[in-house]
Design a protein around this motif. Structure first.
Motif, PDB file in Angstrom:
ATOM      1  N   LYS A  95       0.860  -1.168   0.000  1.00  0.00           N
ATOM      2  CA  LYS A  95       0.000   0.000   0.000  1.00  0.00           C
ATOM      3  C   LYS A  95       0.904   1.228   0.000  1.00  0.00           C
ATOM      4  CE  LYS A  95      -4.081  -1.676   2.550  1.00  0.00           C
ATOM      5  NZ  LYS A  95      -5.211  -1.283   1.696  1.00  0.00           N
ATOM      6  N   SER A  98      -0.492   7.319   1.294  1.00  0.00           N
ATOM      7  CA  SER A  98      -1.730   8.034   0.988  1.00  0.00           C
ATOM      8  C   SER A  98      -2.976   7.185   1.224  1.00  0.00           C
ATOM      9  CB  SER A  98      -1.713   8.534  -0.459  1.00  0.00           C
ATOM     10  OG  SER A  98      -1.630   7.443  -1.366  1.00  0.00           O
ATOM     11  N   SER A  99      -2.795   5.875   1.399  1.00  0.00           N
ATOM     12  CA  SER A  99      -3.936   5.003   1.691  1.00  0.00           C
ATOM     13  C   SER A  99      -4.413   5.156   3.133  1.00  0.00           C
ATOM     14  CB  SER A  99      -3.564   3.537   1.454  1.00  0.00           C
ATOM     15  OG  SER A  99      -3.181   3.290   0.123  1.00  0.00           O
ATOM     16  N   ASP A 150      -8.133  -3.340   6.174  1.00  0.00           N
ATOM     17  CA  ASP A 150      -7.612  -3.384   4.808  1.00  0.00           C
ATOM     18  C   ASP A 150      -8.777  -3.344   3.822  1.00  0.00           C
ATOM     19  OD1 ASP A 150      -6.162  -3.794   2.504  1.00  0.00           O
ATOM     20  OD2 ASP A 150      -5.892  -5.945   2.834  1.00  0.00           O
ATOM     21  N   THR A 152     -10.869  -3.163   0.694  1.00  0.00           N
ATOM     22  CA  THR A 152     -10.474  -3.705  -0.605  1.00  0.00           C
ATOM     23  C   THR A 152     -11.571  -3.502  -1.636  1.00  0.00           C
ATOM     24  OG1 THR A 152      -9.183  -5.419   0.535  1.00  0.00           O
ATOM     25  CG2 THR A 152      -9.693  -5.794  -1.789  1.00  0.00           C
ATOM     26  N   LYS A 167      -6.156  -2.677  -3.602  1.00  0.00           N
ATOM     27  CA  LYS A 167      -5.787  -2.510  -2.199  1.00  0.00           C
ATOM     28  C   LYS A 167      -5.233  -1.138  -1.837  1.00  0.00           C
ATOM     29  CE  LYS A 167      -6.256  -6.909  -0.734  1.00  0.00           C
ATOM     30  NZ  LYS A 167      -6.951  -7.315   0.503  1.00  0.00           N
ATOM     31  N   ALA A 168      -4.759  -0.381  -2.813  1.00  0.00           N
ATOM     32  CA  ALA A 168      -3.950   0.801  -2.510  1.00  0.00           C
ATOM     33  C   ALA A 168      -4.661   2.116  -2.817  1.00  0.00           C
ATOM     34  CB  ALA A 168      -2.624   0.733  -3.267  1.00  0.00           C
ATOM     35  N   TRP A 169      -5.980   2.142  -2.714  1.00  0.00           N
ATOM     36  CA  TRP A 169      -6.730   3.374  -2.974  1.00  0.00           C
ATOM     37  C   TRP A 169      -6.421   4.428  -1.911  1.00  0.00           C
ATOM     38  CZ3 TRP A 169     -10.460   4.213  -6.947  1.00  0.00           C
ATOM     39  CH2 TRP A 169     -10.621   3.118  -7.809  1.00  0.00           C
ATOM     40  N   ASP A 170      -6.442   5.676  -2.326  1.00  0.00           N
ATOM     41  CA  ASP A 170      -6.252   6.773  -1.378  1.00  0.00           C
ATOM     42  C   ASP A 170      -7.355   6.775  -0.320  1.00  0.00           C
ATOM     43  OD1 ASP A 170      -4.008   7.639  -2.714  1.00  0.00           O
ATOM     44  OD2 ASP A 170      -5.005   9.335  -3.704  1.00  0.00           O
ATOM     45  N   SER A 172      -8.288   5.064   2.289  1.00  0.00           N
ATOM     46  CA  SER A 172      -9.128   3.872   2.394  1.00  0.00           C
ATOM     47  C   SER A 172      -8.790   2.960   3.565  1.00  0.00           C
ATOM     48  CB  SER A 172      -9.016   3.048   1.100  1.00  0.00           C
ATOM     49  OG  SER A 172      -7.692   2.563   0.930  1.00  0.00           O
ATOM     50  N   THR A 173      -7.659   3.183   4.237  1.00  0.00           N
ATOM     51  CA  THR A 173      -7.175   2.193   5.206  1.00  0.00           C
ATOM     52  C   THR A 173      -7.013   2.809   6.597  1.00  0.00           C
ATOM     53  OG1 THR A 173      -5.956   1.092   3.424  1.00  0.00           O
ATOM     54  CG2 THR A 173      -5.386   0.484   5.677  1.00  0.00           C
TER      55      THR A 173
END
Length: 275
Positions: A95, A98-99, A150, A152, A167-170, A172-173
């Motif tokens: 990730k 920025s996530s 996490d 997704t 998995k690596a959207w801004d 989101s985590t």
């Protein structure tokens, strides 16, 4: 002992949690690449200027990590529900900084995805630099443990055999709310659960990890140098929404929380995003 990253009156800092209060650490504005185990332990505690926990904005416990490395297929029941073979080497994906969002921030649902899923996880924060770390020495490099979700985007995850695009959207985590030092917690006794709109949808125990924390640190540090502030997400138990029948996918207006005994909880509302 546990630490929390916060913002108060526009100023960012790190504090030691003391009940319902937060004791700011002098001259430490974030937990990151220059924040070692020793740095936090030796920092001056501003005991004359405590903050009330409820009055600060809780930030992601690590705001700018050099690495966020995530592990998939690390609980036996989750591997069974995905109908995959048990891995002999950890499944990993990255990730980005920025996530990450705070423990109570809104989770942005991107307009491009219609298959947003939850994955409750325990995260490890590194506090001492190391390369080719042995399993025996691995816990000496751990600053502490925290909670993550996490989130997704399944329709993007399965576009290819690689998972990063799901998995690596801004924004989101969720990561937090605090880092609990290793001496304060026995991971094998910690339960983990995820709750969506009041319904418990995941429940397991950290003792069920297929690849343990020492094993993951040793494996990852074989190919990259781990540095203070790096984050390792250790995988999710069974019960993810995509594999349920019927599926339970998240949408704007939903509320999701992940709880881990002795570590705390992230608790977030989902909101529609436009980018």
């Amino acid at each position: 002992m546990s630490y929390l990253s916060y913002e108060y009156n526009g100023v960012r800092g790190v504090g030691e949690v003391d009940g319902e209060s937060l004791i700011p650490l002098q001259d430490i504005s974030e937990i990151g690449r220059s924040t070692t185990i020793e740095t936090l332990a030796s920092a001056e505690r501003m005991t004359n200027h405590p903050l009330v926990l409820e009055e600060v904005r809780v930030l992601p416990v690590v705001t700018d990590p050099a690495r966020v490395i995530c592990v998939g297929l690390n609980y036996r029941d989750h591997i069974v529900e995905t109908k995959r073979d048990f891995p002999t080497y950890p499944v990993m994906f990255p990730k980005f900084a920025s996530s990450l969002i705070g423990a109570y921030d809104d989770i942005v649902v991107p307009p491009e995805s219609s298959e947003v899923d939850y994955e409750g996880e325990m995260a490890v924060v590194i506090g001492r630099r190391g390369r080719r770390i042995t399993e025996e020495d691995a816990l000496d490099h751990v600053l502490g443990y925290t909670v993550a979700n996490d989130i997704t985007m399944r329709d993007f995850q399965y576009k290819t055999h690689q998972w990063m695009q799901g998995k690596a959207w801004d924004a989101s985590t969720p990561l937090g709310p605090r880092i609990v030092c290793p001496a304060e917690v026995d991971l094998d006794s910690c339960g983990i659960r995820t709750i969506v709109n009041g319904e418990k949808v995941q429940e397991s125990n950290l003792s069920q990890l297929l690849f343990t924390v020492p094993n993951l640190i040793a494996t990852i540090s074989t190919f990259t140098t781990l540095e203070p502030g790096d984050v390792i997400l250790t995988g999710t138990p069974g019960g993810v929404g995509y594999r349920r029948k019927p599926q339970l996918l998240l949408k704007p207006g939903d509320h999701v929380s992940v709880e881990i005994d002795h570590l705390g909880a992230v608790s977030n509302r989902l909101v529609a995003g436009d980018g």
